[in-house]
Design an enzyme around this catalytic site. Structure first.
Site, PDB file in Angstrom:
ATOM      1  CD  GLU A  77      -1.531  -2.591   1.510  1.00  0.00           C
ATOM      2  OE1 GLU A  77      -2.196  -3.309   1.234  1.00  0.00           O
ATOM      3  OE2 GLU A  77      -0.369  -2.619   1.959  1.00  0.00           O
ATOM      4  N   PRO A 137      12.396 -13.429  -0.990  1.00  0.00           N
ATOM      5  CG  PRO A 137      13.058 -14.969   0.350  1.00  0.00           C
ATOM      6  CD  PRO A 137      13.596 -13.861  -0.644  1.00  0.00           C
ATOM      7  NE  ARG A 138       4.504  -8.837   0.155  1.00  0.00           N
ATOM      8  CZ  ARG A 138       4.084  -7.924  -0.521  1.00  0.00           C
ATOM      9  NH1 ARG A 138       4.807  -7.592  -1.716  1.00  0.00           N
ATOM     10  NH2 ARG A 138       3.395  -7.186  -0.283  1.00  0.00           N
ATOM     11  CG  MET A 162      12.528  -5.647   3.821  1.00  0.00           C
ATOM     12  SD  MET A 162      11.468  -6.760   3.094  1.00  0.00           S
ATOM     13  CE  MET A 162       9.917  -5.822   2.974  1.00  0.00           C
ATOM     14  N   GLY A 163      12.721  -3.310  -0.185  1.00  0.00           N
ATOM     15  CA  GLY A 163      12.510  -2.042  -0.845  1.00  0.00           C
ATOM     16  C   GLY A 163      13.500  -2.170  -2.152  1.00  0.00           C
ATOM     17  CD  GLU A 164      18.401  -3.450  -2.245  1.00  0.00           C
ATOM     18  OE1 GLU A 164      19.410  -2.724  -2.398  1.00  0.00           O
ATOM     19  OE2 GLU A 164      18.597  -4.656  -1.647  1.00  0.00           O
ATOM     20  CG  ASN A 205       0.239  -4.268  -8.392  1.00  0.00           C
ATOM     21  OD1 ASN A 205       0.214  -4.202  -9.443  1.00  0.00           O
ATOM     22  ND2 ASN A 205      -0.605  -3.510  -7.645  1.00  0.00           N
TER      23      ASN A 205
END
Length: 420
Positions: free
Chosen positions: A59, A265-266, A304-306, A330
């Site tokens: 989000e 991985p998420r 994270m974030g990459e 998504n």
């Protein structure tokens, strides 16, 4: 169920909620921090502006184009973003730094949400996608704070869940000043749950308006992995999908021995578990966290974030959460970068996006793990087909841009009218 019973049950479950935070903090210490914010306490540096809620990483990413436009259009109004998860908070800080304020959204208790709104005093509240909180929405209405549900999406499965609490859902939707739905199907489901049609607009998906990520880090990663090697990415994977991806990679390596897999991985708490799995299966594995540039079979993105950079480094992207019944993730980010996608049968959270992706020829749906291996091997051997799929993906994104401008038009009346 009415508000009184709902509020009683919410209070009764509070020890479980904090117990869950403690449990999750075993792997993510950030879950032990900032607990007063979960009850509506804390400071706000600049109240009286725009408040936007984005529950977690997905989000937050969806909200970025809207946040950027809000700051440009209303530079005098401070912006507060609330999230529910520490990963959402970290993603916000990574992408926007301290240009916006942040705190956690309190639990949906009458006293907690009143304290939150009393200290924030927003001109407008914007809730991303579909987060329906009865006490929060009622408190905002009582305080004359308009609420807009932006980029709203509602799957058939979620709609069935809300119908079990039909009366409370109808009351909660009735507190909204306006709704911008992603698709006509989302709009219809919201109307069926009781949203007044006069408050509904179809604005499209804001994620289509996100700026294309800087590809330089991804291209640099590709150079380190080996510029001539076939490289694919398994993105946002959940439990069970890493094993399927590694099995598919083993099949691919029989046809193309030099192929490399980027595994992302998420959830960060699972990084050590996935690293062990790779090593136990005998894969030469490099870790992003170790900044390891050595030759590898599998590059584990334990960061994270990459994700956009990782996509830029790959020839093809498998989007996770879809081989297992999580509802998918998504498909827009790989499409923006012109990457063909594979995804599994469980895409119910993104059903309309799945359908237009398939119709455009920008992606392929696999039925199970063995089919993933087959389709992966076939596509990785067919560069012209991948190129056509990538071009179709970028054309699809271009066709669906404009949701941010439509959402700004939807919320403008609530910000351009003087407060009070």
């Amino acid at each position: 169920m009415n508000y009184r019973l709902y509020s009683w049950l919410s209070r009764a479950s509070l020890p479980l909620a904090f117990g869950r935070l403690m449990w999750r903090s075993r792997n993510q210490p950030a879950y032990r921090q900032r607990w007063p914010e979960r009850l509506g306490f804390g400071r706000v540096s600049a109240p009286g502006g725009i408040w936007l809620h984005a529950v977690s990483v997905g989000e937050v990413n969806a909200a970025l184009p809207l946040l950027t436009s809000l700051r440009k259009t209303y530079p005098a109004l401070p912006v507060l973003v609330t999230t529910t998860t520490p990963t959402g908070s970290a993603q916000l800080r990574q992408r926007l730094g301290h240009t916006v304020a942040h705190c956690y959204l309190p639990y949906d208790l009458p006293g907690a949400v009143r304290r939150f709104l009393d200290r924030v005093q927003p001109r407008l509240g914007i809730v991303m996608e579909t987060e329906l909180w009865p006490n929060l929405f009622a408190a905002a209405t009582n305080a004359n704070i308009p609420l807009v549900l932006a980029n709203a999406r509602l799957s058939q499965r979620s709609s069935r869940g809300y119908r079990r609490l039909a009366g409370l859902t109808r009351q909660t939707l009735g507190q909204l000043s306006a709704v911008g739905a992603q698709t006509s199907a989302d709009a219809q489901r919201l109307i069926e749950l009781g949203l007044p049609q006069s408050r509904l607009n179809i604005t499209g998906n804001i994620k289509f308006d996100a700026p294309v990520a800087d590809t330089a880090p991804g291209l640099a990663l590709r150079q380190r992995l080996g510029p001539k090697r076939p490289v694919w990415l398994a993105a946002s994977t959940h439990a069970g999908e890493e094993a399927a991806a590694l099995a598919a990679h083993r099949v691919l390596r029989q046809a193309q021995p030099g192929a490399a897999l980027i595994l992302a991985p998420r959830h960060p708490q699972r990084f050590p578990e996935i690293a062990r799995l790779c090593h136990e299966q005998g894969w030469v594995t490099s870790l992003r966290s170790a900044d390891d540039d050595t030759w590898c079979d599998v590059y584990l993105a334990d960061s994270m974030g990459e994700l956009p950079s990782l996509m830029a480094a790959a020839d093809l992207v498998f989007v996770g959460g879809s081989l297992v019944a999580r509802g998918g993730h998504n498909l827009i980010e790989p499409a923006q970068l012109g990457k063909p996608t594979l995804f599994g049968p469980h895409m119910h959270n993104f059903a309309e996006l799945r359908d237009i992706t398939l119709a455009a020829g920008a992606g392929l749906q696999v039925v199970d793990a063995p089919n993933l291996a087959l389709q992966l091997t076939t596509l990785m051997a067919d560069a012209p087909r991948r190129a056509r799929m990538g071009e179709a993906a970028q054309a699809l994104v271009a066709t669906h841009r404009g949701a941010t401008a439509r959402t700004l038009a939807l919320i403008a009346p609530y910000l351009e009218t003087p407060p009070g």
